[in-house]
Design an enzyme around this catalytic site. Structure first.
Site: not given
Length: 344
Positions: A15, A17, A36, A100, A128, A194, A197-198, A201
């Site tokens: 995808g 990322m 994929d 995530n 991102g 993480k 972190h989000n 954010e």
């Protein structure tokens, strides 16, 4: 970026990322085999030097042992992919979850894979769609020796020397943190960091959005005022007679302001391209990290009023609070005969 130890990485998920993760390590001398279901995405990566796999089994077949396979998938797909992948692997292979995922799932998965001699690394990945050029901030959980084995990949993916000056007085100037990647602890630690972190954010984004919304409505005193029982009058409308150029304000804040940041840079770009942001509906999704951060705070008895409010704001943006608003209207109509004003 340069590396003296080229590695081979299997990647599941091409995808936005995942594809750029493959491109970035290939640019730095590593090799990548990618699988994929989107064959068009695979074709693009092949032109950039990746090797395409036709299935998970084909991916595993093309990797030298001990294998390293990075999953870059939505959290909802990670477990089913692991269930299909693990029987194909051998002892000492490594699975890296760069998505995530919930950190508690990492702990469970690591224990399960260990029974087959397979290692598990959770790698919170931030950057991102800009990560290809800027590099990724990597928050890593897992066994120290396995993280060390994979370090050349982390070096290639992280920003490295991006011009940011070291923090004055740091006791560990040689820490990998200066390059943008960090082994945070055992399994789950990477995704825990993480997750928080989000959550942070969420709060930062909400504060910027709310501040610009206040300035956008600072001309309310210039509008015709309602004069009825359902409208709170605006006192001193002359104090709200500003038509601000939000794009210019965002640009000015980028230079010398204490709120200058990459998020502000992106805000300034968005406003420069579309002052009214008319192409956006305002439906704001959340992929789980904000709510998990609030849940962790509850379990730790830690107050997080900003992050939790930012999470509620996202729910509200999706009209999840609409029924509650209808209830308020119903109650006002019942006790005071208040008639709803037409919405905008």
């Amino acid at each position: 970026m340069t590396t003296s130890t080229p590695l081979q990485l299997g990647l599941v998920g091409a995808g936005r990322m995942g594809s750029n993760i493959a491109r970035r390590i290939i640019r730095d001398g590593h090799s990548s085999v990618v699988f994929d279901l989107n064959t068009a995405a695979l074709d693009e990566l092949v032109t950039d030097g990746a090797v395409a796999a036709t299935s998970l089994a084909n991916l595993v077949e093309q990797l030298a042992t001990p294998r390293a396979i990075w999953l870059m998938l939505p959290a909802a797909l990670t477990q089913s992919t692991l269930d299909a992948l693990v029987p194909l692997l051998s002892p000492d292979d490594v699975v890296i979850d760069g998505g995530n995922s919930f950190y508690q799932d990492d702990i469970i998965r690591a224990r399960q894979l260990a029974t087959s001699g397979i290692h598990y690394v959770d790698c919170g990945t931030s950057g991102g769609v800009w990560g290809l050029e800027r590099g990724y901030s990597l928050m890593i959980g897992g066994e120290a020796e396995i993280v060390a084995r994979l370090e050349p990949l982390f070096v290639s993916l992280s920003p490295g020397d991006d011009g940011t000056r070291p923090t004055p007085g740091r006791e560990s100037p040689d820490s990998s943190a200066r390059s943008g990647y960090l082994h945070c602890g055992p399994n789950g630690a990477g995704h825990f960091v993480k997750m928080v972190h989000n959550g942070v954010e969420y709060g930062m984004m909400a504060a910027l959005a709310e501040g610009f919304n206040i300035m956008r409505h600072a001309n309310v005193g210039l509008r015709p005022a309602g004069a009825d029982a359902e409208t709170s009058p605006l006192r001193n409308p002359e104090f709200f007679a500003y038509d601000f150029n939000l794009a210019d304000i965002a640009e000015s804040w980028r230079h010398g302001s204490v709120v200058s940041s990459w998020l502000l840079d992106l805000t300034a770009t968005a406003l420069a391209n579309s002052p009214d942001l008319a192409e956006f509906s305002g439906y704001v999704s959340d992929s789980g990290e904000g709510r998990w951060t609030v849940e962790a705070a509850i379990n730790e008895s830690v107050p997080v009023p900003v992050i939790s409010a930012a999470l509620w704001q996202r729910y509200e943006s999706r009209r999840e609070g609409e029924f509650a608003a209808q209830m308020l209207s119903a109650m006002r109509a019942a006790f005071g005969g208040h008639v709803e004003k037409p919405g905008r």
